[in-house]
Structures are given as structure tokens and as C-alpha cells.
Design an enzyme around this catalytic site. Structure first.
Site, PDB file in Angstrom:
ATOM      1  N   THR A 126       4.690  24.114  44.149  1.00  0.00           N
ATOM      2  CA  THR A 126       4.763  22.686  43.903  1.00  0.00           C
ATOM      3  C   THR A 126       3.691  22.444  45.234  1.00  0.00           C
ATOM      4  O   THR A 126       3.546  22.982  46.292  1.00  0.00           O
ATOM      5  CB  THR A 126       6.233  22.150  44.173  1.00  0.00           C
ATOM      6  OG1 THR A 126       5.944  20.911  44.872  1.00  0.00           O
ATOM      7  CG2 THR A 126       6.876  22.912  45.494  1.00  0.00           C
TER       8      THR A 126
ATOM      9  N   TYR B 255      13.486  21.685  49.358  1.00  0.00           N
ATOM     10  CA  TYR B 255      12.602  22.042  48.476  1.00  0.00           C
ATOM     11  C   TYR B 255      11.701  22.722  48.406  1.00  0.00           C
ATOM     12  O   TYR B 255      11.275  23.917  48.019  1.00  0.00           O
ATOM     13  CB  TYR B 255      12.706  20.821  47.381  1.00  0.00           C
ATOM     14  CG  TYR B 255      11.959  21.068  46.184  1.00  0.00           C
ATOM     15  CD1 TYR B 255      12.294  22.043  45.132  1.00  0.00           C
ATOM     16  CD2 TYR B 255      10.712  20.387  45.988  1.00  0.00           C
ATOM     17  CE1 TYR B 255      11.613  22.046  44.254  1.00  0.00           C
ATOM     18  CE2 TYR B 255       9.792  20.683  44.911  1.00  0.00           C
ATOM     19  CZ  TYR B 255      10.342  21.529  43.834  1.00  0.00           C
ATOM     20  OH  TYR B 255       9.609  21.698  42.840  1.00  0.00           O
TER      21      TYR B 255
HETATM   22  N1  LIG Z   1       8.406  18.622  37.095  1.00  0.00           N
HETATM   23  C1  LIG Z   1       7.509  18.714  38.116  1.00  0.00           C
HETATM   24  O1  LIG Z   1       6.699  17.655  38.243  1.00  0.00           O
HETATM   25  C2  LIG Z   1       7.329  19.980  38.998  1.00  0.00           C
HETATM   26  C3  LIG Z   1       6.456  19.742  39.896  1.00  0.00           C
HETATM   27  C4  LIG Z   1       6.233  20.960  40.759  1.00  0.00           C
HETATM   28  C5  LIG Z   1       6.883  22.101  40.591  1.00  0.00           C
HETATM   29  N2  LIG Z   1       7.850  22.005  39.685  1.00  0.00           N
HETATM   30  C6  LIG Z   1       8.417  23.542  39.378  1.00  0.00           C
HETATM   31  O2  LIG Z   1       8.263  23.833  37.915  1.00  0.00           O
HETATM   32  C7  LIG Z   1       9.397  24.383  37.630  1.00  0.00           C
HETATM   33  C8  LIG Z   1      10.008  23.903  36.184  1.00  0.00           C
HETATM   34  O3  LIG Z   1      10.506  22.636  36.643  1.00  0.00           O
HETATM   35  P1  LIG Z   1      10.959  21.502  35.260  1.00  0.00           P
HETATM   36  O4  LIG Z   1      10.556  20.246  35.708  1.00  0.00           O
HETATM   37  O5  LIG Z   1      10.817  22.015  34.109  1.00  0.00           O
HETATM   38  O6  LIG Z   1      12.469  21.567  35.712  1.00  0.00           O
HETATM   39  P2  LIG Z   1      13.891  21.868  34.765  1.00  0.00           P
HETATM   40  O7  LIG Z   1      15.021  21.526  35.636  1.00  0.00           O
HETATM   41  O8  LIG Z   1      13.653  21.007  33.416  1.00  0.00           O
HETATM   42  O9  LIG Z   1      13.928  23.326  34.389  1.00  0.00           O
HETATM   43  C9  LIG Z   1      14.323  24.159  35.266  1.00  0.00           C
HETATM   44  C10 LIG Z   1      15.050  25.205  34.414  1.00  0.00           C
HETATM   45  O10 LIG Z   1      15.652  26.208  35.364  1.00  0.00           O
HETATM   46  C11 LIG Z   1      17.200  26.532  34.863  1.00  0.00           C
HETATM   47  N3  LIG Z   1      17.784  27.216  36.006  1.00  0.00           N
HETATM   48  C12 LIG Z   1      17.839  26.672  37.124  1.00  0.00           C
HETATM   49  N4  LIG Z   1      18.467  27.423  38.128  1.00  0.00           N
HETATM   50  C13 LIG Z   1      18.792  28.664  37.414  1.00  0.00           C
HETATM   51  C14 LIG Z   1      19.208  30.218  37.545  1.00  0.00           C
HETATM   52  N5  LIG Z   1      19.803  30.085  38.804  1.00  0.00           N
HETATM   53  N6  LIG Z   1      19.192  30.852  36.505  1.00  0.00           N
HETATM   54  C15 LIG Z   1      18.827  30.342  35.451  1.00  0.00           C
HETATM   55  N7  LIG Z   1      18.368  29.678  34.839  1.00  0.00           N
HETATM   56  C16 LIG Z   1      18.218  28.276  35.856  1.00  0.00           C
HETATM   57  C17 LIG Z   1      17.718  25.149  34.389  1.00  0.00           C
HETATM   58  O11 LIG Z   1      18.700  25.444  33.562  1.00  0.00           O
HETATM   59  C18 LIG Z   1      16.427  24.770  33.787  1.00  0.00           C
HETATM   60  O12 LIG Z   1      16.334  25.095  32.331  1.00  0.00           O
HETATM   61  C19 LIG Z   1      10.434  24.449  39.043  1.00  0.00           C
HETATM   62  O13 LIG Z   1      10.299  25.731  39.487  1.00  0.00           O
HETATM   63  C20 LIG Z   1      10.027  23.361  39.647  1.00  0.00           C
HETATM   64  O14 LIG Z   1      10.057  23.667  41.059  1.00  0.00           O
HETATM   65  C21 LIG Z   1       7.990  21.069  38.915  1.00  0.00           C
HETATM   66  O1  LIG Z   2      11.535   4.998  39.769  1.00  0.00           O
HETATM   67  C1  LIG Z   2      10.718   5.526  40.532  1.00  0.00           C
HETATM   68  C2  LIG Z   2      10.231   6.847  40.519  1.00  0.00           C
HETATM   69  C3  LIG Z   2       9.221   7.241  41.387  1.00  0.00           C
HETATM   70  N1  LIG Z   2       8.497   6.199  41.960  1.00  0.00           N
HETATM   71  C4  LIG Z   2       7.494   6.741  42.923  1.00  0.00           C
HETATM   72  O2  LIG Z   2       6.471   7.341  42.081  1.00  0.00           O
HETATM   73  C5  LIG Z   2       5.654   8.560  42.703  1.00  0.00           C
HETATM   74  C6  LIG Z   2       6.108   9.832  42.103  1.00  0.00           C
HETATM   75  O3  LIG Z   2       7.351   9.961  42.035  1.00  0.00           O
HETATM   76  P1  LIG Z   2       8.100  11.077  41.100  1.00  0.00           P
HETATM   77  O4  LIG Z   2       7.729  10.807  39.838  1.00  0.00           O
HETATM   78  O5  LIG Z   2       9.715  11.260  41.630  1.00  0.00           O
HETATM   79  O6  LIG Z   2       7.590  12.373  41.866  1.00  0.00           O
HETATM   80  P2  LIG Z   2       7.560  12.978  43.288  1.00  0.00           P
HETATM   81  O7  LIG Z   2       8.461  12.609  44.179  1.00  0.00           O
HETATM   82  O8  LIG Z   2       5.859  12.721  43.551  1.00  0.00           O
HETATM   83  O9  LIG Z   2       7.601  14.570  42.872  1.00  0.00           O
HETATM   84  C7  LIG Z   2       6.916  15.490  41.625  1.00  0.00           C
HETATM   85  O10 LIG Z   2       5.700  16.067  42.208  1.00  0.00           O
HETATM   86  C8  LIG Z   2       5.874  16.839  43.550  1.00  0.00           C
HETATM   87  C9  LIG Z   2       4.375  17.364  43.426  1.00  0.00           C
HETATM   88  O11 LIG Z   2       3.328  16.389  43.747  1.00  0.00           O
HETATM   89  C10 LIG Z   2       6.742  18.037  43.024  1.00  0.00           C
HETATM   90  O12 LIG Z   2       6.728  18.823  43.968  1.00  0.00           O
HETATM   91  C11 LIG Z   2       8.095  17.461  42.748  1.00  0.00           C
HETATM   92  O13 LIG Z   2       8.813  18.611  42.178  1.00  0.00           O
HETATM   93  C12 LIG Z   2       8.156  16.578  41.574  1.00  0.00           C
HETATM   94  O14 LIG Z   2       9.197  15.852  41.207  1.00  0.00           O
HETATM   95  C13 LIG Z   2       6.538   8.295  44.250  1.00  0.00           C
HETATM   96  O15 LIG Z   2       5.625   7.625  45.031  1.00  0.00           O
HETATM   97  C14 LIG Z   2       7.777   7.545  44.094  1.00  0.00           C
HETATM   98  O16 LIG Z   2       8.153   6.865  45.245  1.00  0.00           O
HETATM   99  C15 LIG Z   2       8.962   4.971  42.085  1.00  0.00           C
HETATM  100  O17 LIG Z   2       8.270   3.837  42.841  1.00  0.00           O
HETATM  101  N2  LIG Z   2       9.920   4.572  41.423  1.00  0.00           N
END
Ligand SMILES: NC(=O)c1ccc[n+]([C@@H]2O[C@H](COP(=O)([O-])OP(=O)(O)OC[C@H]3O[C@@H](n4cnc5c(N)ncnc54)[C@H](O)[C@@H]3O)[C@@H](O)[C@H]2O)c1
Ligand SMILES: O=c1ccn([C@@H]2O[C@H](COP(=O)(O)OP(=O)(O)O[C@H]3O[C@H](CO)[C@@H](O)[C@H](O)[C@H]3O)[C@@H](O)[C@H]2O)c(=O)[nH]1
Length: 335
Positions: A117, A141
Site C-alpha cells: 500500500t 496498518y
Molecule cells: N482498497 C484499497 O484502496 C487498497 C489500497 C491499498 C492496498 N490494499 C490492499 O489490498 C488488499 C485487498 O483489499 P480489499 O480492498 O480487496 O479489501 P477486502 O476487505 O474487500 O478484502 C480482504 C479479503 O481478505 C479476507 N481476509 C481478511 N483476513 C483474512 C484471514 N485472516 N484469513 C482469510 N481471509 C482473510 C476478507 O474476508 C476479504 O475477503 C489488502 O491487502 C489491502 O491492504 C487495498
Molecule cells: O467520506 C469521505 C471519505 C474520504 N474522504 C477523503 O478522501 C480521500 C481518500 O480517502 P479514502 O478513499 O478513505 O482512501 P485513503 O484514506 O486515501 O486510503 C486508501 O488508499 C491508500 C493508498 O493511498 C491505502 O493505503 C488505503 O488502504 C486505502 O483505503 C482522503 O483525503 C479522505 O479524507 C472524504 O473527504 N470523505
């Protein structure tokens, strides 16, 4: 050859499963369904409901399914929750990843793809952020993820395992074919929240801070469409399978959008003028996070296909409508 996808019932892992199946790969999903959904995993993939920290279970899966690569998506992902309950984050994201790595080494798994991330950079003053930017996460995190990066580097030096660490910036949008999107009802991500407001599923959007040193005072992020992100994973897998070196790459487009700009796009695309309130800053939010994205383009020849925020928002809207209809249908069936 089979790919083990941990977290394959979740948002991003679920898109990986679809892409692997589309490419004709065998897929085993390991997910404890803590935030994922059984229905998100197509029948063509084998879903095992369990914990990736359960070494006995993982050993059995690796022995039984001829796995050559692990794509490790499973994690806890909510930053404020990690501040309130750091032990849960270090346990799930770090300690259990160590156990998964031990299993991988025991079974001579050669390829490991890890969902990292932008949170590993903390609050960098440089923009765009290259992979050489100092790593200084500011919350549990980000630290729980960075420790896994370090473990991978050490393990890869000592064993016959190569890795791709992919540092995602802000992931958004949905499968262009409409098969999957972000489904967690508790998701706090900006585009998801704004789309829910546009559909009347929540009362407007709170903008967390309009006094940042940015062009309009709101925070800037680099929103990457989920299928483009998954393309990078497939390229990384192919690279490792061809004998390529381990790599660590940012995943973003290299362009930033402010919160207010995103909200405007959601209003334009949906045609709905929902309420927008400027509220206080959310603790731990860096002013600007924009990926330096040269490395992934050069090393993996990654070419994004969906770098258009209007398209990303349209996909998110479309998916949110489907989710809503799905829950109405489920309620109807209960009656
Ligand atoms: N969503 C974003 O913007 C974002 C940004 C940066 C990194 N990531 C990373 O991407 C990956 C996926 O994120 P996502 O947004 O799909 O989240 P998500 O919560 O939709 O998916 C996570 C999945 O992992 C499973 N899980 C969690 N702990 C587990 C365990 N101990 N054993 C088995 N399954 C488990 C959950 O049930 C879920 O299906 C994560 O590693 C997250 O840190 C996401
Ligand atoms: O209701 C809301 C939700 C978000 N934000 C803003 O929108 C931006 C994006 O926020 P969000 O969509 O919650 O994402 P981040 O906090 O930037 O984090 C995401 O993106 C990161 C990488 O940039 C990853 O590490 C995290 O896992 C992922 O959740 C931030 O400035 C927030 O403050 C608002 O103003 N209002």
C-alpha cells in the site's frame, strides 16, 4: 499450475480471481469471509473458507493443489481501526503473513505477489512518490504491511522464492463486465461513499478537510481502476514465472485528483446534486499521495486501459445499483 489467492472473496482479490479464470488459470481461494463474500467467488474457482494463518490448512492446500504462485490479498484494511486495535492488525496482517511465508517455503512455492500500500510512505513531502521515497508509515496498518515487505525481501534472499510487492494507491471502480465491485457495506472509501450519496443510500458526503496546502484545499489522491491494477498483477506473475527478478512497484497512474474534484465528477456522472459538507480533517490523512508510476510501466510494460475518472465513477455507480437490487431481491426472498 494453480494460483492460491488469499482474500479472493474480497474486492480486489475477487477481481484477481476473475482475471485468472479469464486467462485459463486454475484458482484456489482461501478466505475467512470476514469482509469477503461467498457469492463473489465464481464456481470455476475452488473456495476454501478458512484462515490464511492456519498453517495446517495452508499446508494441505499447497500439497493438494499443485500451487506454483501465491497472490496474497487477505488483510485487515481500515486505517482508523488499525490505530484503535493495532494488535489485531499486526496479528492478521503481519504474524499470519509470516506463517503463510513459512508454508510457502516449506512447499517450495517460487512466486509470491503481495498487496502492499501507499501507506508505507506515510506523509511524504515529495510528489510524485517514487519507490525510492523513504518508507515512513504513520499508522499500524502501514507498518503491518511494511513488515511483510521486509520479511519477503529476507526470505527471497535465503530461499528459492521471488516476489512482486505491489504498492497500491487508491483503488476504485469495478469490473467493466459488471461481475464484481466493492461490496462491503462498511466501506469508507471516497468514491464508494460519494456514489452511495448520489444513489440516495446515504445523506451526502463529508469532505474531510478543505484547508490542506493543495490546489483547492482538499486532499489529493491517485485513483487507480481495479482492473488496471489486476492487469499489473498478471504481468507481475508472468514476469516471475519467466524467471524475472523480484520487484517492488507503485501502482497508480501518476496523476492526482482532489476530494472536491472527485465529488464533482460523481455529481456530473450521476446527474444528482447531493449534499457536500466541509468537515474537519480525518486524523492521519496525508495532503497528497500521487504515485511515481514509471517503474511499473518500464519493468512490466503495464499500460492502463481505464485511466479515466468518469469511467471509474460510472463503473462504481453501476455496481452500487446492482448491489442494491441484489439486497432488495435477497430481502424479497426472505419474506
Ligand atoms: N482498497 C484499497 O484502496 C487498497 C489500497 C491499498 C492496498 N490494499 C490492499 O489490498 C488488499 C485487498 O483489499 P480489499 O480492498 O480487496 O479489501 P477486502 O476487505 O474487500 O478484502 C480482504 C479479503 O481478505 C479476507 N481476509 C481478511 N483476513 C483474512 C484471514 N485472516 N484469513 C482469510 N481471509 C482473510 C476478507 O474476508 C476479504 O475477503 C489488502 O491487502 C489491502 O491492504 C487495498
Ligand atoms: O467520506 C469521505 C471519505 C474520504 N474522504 C477523503 O478522501 C480521500 C481518500 O480517502 P479514502 O478513499 O478513505 O482512501 P485513503 O484514506 O486515501 O486510503 C486508501 O488508499 C491508500 C493508498 O493511498 C491505502 O493505503 C488505503 O488502504 C486505502 O483505503 C482522503 O483525503 C479522505 O479524507 C472524504 O473527504 N470523505
Amino acid at each position: 499450475m494453480t494460483v492460491l489467492v488469499t482474500g479472493g472473496a474480497g474486492y480486489i482479490g475477487g477481481h484477481m480471481v476473475l482475471a485468472l479464470l479469464d486467462a485459463g488459470e486454475q484458482v484456489v481461494v482461501l478466505d475467512n469471509l470476514s469482509t469477503g463474500f461467498r457469492w463473489a467467488v465464481p464456481e470455476a474457482a475452488k473456495l476454501i473458507i478458512g484462515d490464511f494463518g492456519d498453517a495446517q490448512l495452508v499446508d494441505a492446500i499447497l500439497a493438494e493443489h499443485g500451487v506454483d504462485a501465491i497472490a496474497h490479498f487477505a488483510a485487515k484494511i481500515v486505517v482508523p481501526e488499525s490505530v484503535a486495535d493495532p494488535i489485531a492488525y499486526y496479528h492478521n496482517n503481519t504474524a499470519k503473513a509470516l506463517s503463510l511465508l513459512e508454508c510457502a517455503v516449506r512447499h517450495k512455492i517460487k512466486h509470491f505477489i503481495f498487496s502492499s500500500t501507499a501507506a508505507v510512505y506515510g506523509e511524504p513531502e515529495i510528489s510524485p512518490i517514487s519507490e525510492q521515497t523513504p518508507l515512513a508509515p504513520i499508522n499500524p496498518y502501514g507498518r503491518s504491511k511494511l513488515m511483510v515487505e521486509w520479511m519477503l525481501q529476507d526470505v527471497a534472499k535465503a530461499h528459492d522464492l521471488r516476489f512482486a510487492v505491489l504498492r497500491y494507491f487508491n483503488v476504485a471502480g469495478a469490473d467493466p463486465k459488471g461481475r464484481l465491485g466493492q461490496s462491503s457495506p462498511k466501506a469508507t472509501h471516497l468514491i464508494k461513499v460519494a456514489v452511495q450519496a448520489a444513489l440516495g443510500h446515504r445523506k451526502g458526503v463529508d469532505v474531510f478537510g478543505a484547508d490542506y496546502p493543495t490546489r483547492d484545499g482538499s486532499c489529493i489522491r491517485d485513483y487507480i481502476q481495479v482492473t488496471d491494477l489486476i492487469d499489473a498483477h498478471l504481468l507481475a506473475l508472468a514476469h516471475l514465472r519467466k524467471g524475472g527478478e523480484s520487484l517492488t512497484c507503485n501502482c497508480g497512474y501518476g496523476r492526482g485528483l482532489s476530494v472536491l474534484e472527485v465529488v464533482d465528477v460523481v455529481k456530473q456522472v450521476s446527474g444528482v446534486k447531493f449534499d457536500v459538507r466541509i468537515s474537519g480533517r480525518r486524523p492521519g490523512d496525508p495532503a497528497s499521495l500521487v504515485a511515481g508510476a514509471d517503474r511499473i510501466r518500464t519493468m512490466l510494460h503495464w499500460t492502463p486501459r481505464h485511466d479515466d475518472v468518469g469511467e471509474i465513477v460510472r463503473q462504481a455507480l453501476d455496481w452500487e445499483r446492482r448491489l442494491h437490487n441484489r439486497s432488495i431481491e435477497a430481502d424479497r426472498q426472505k419474506v
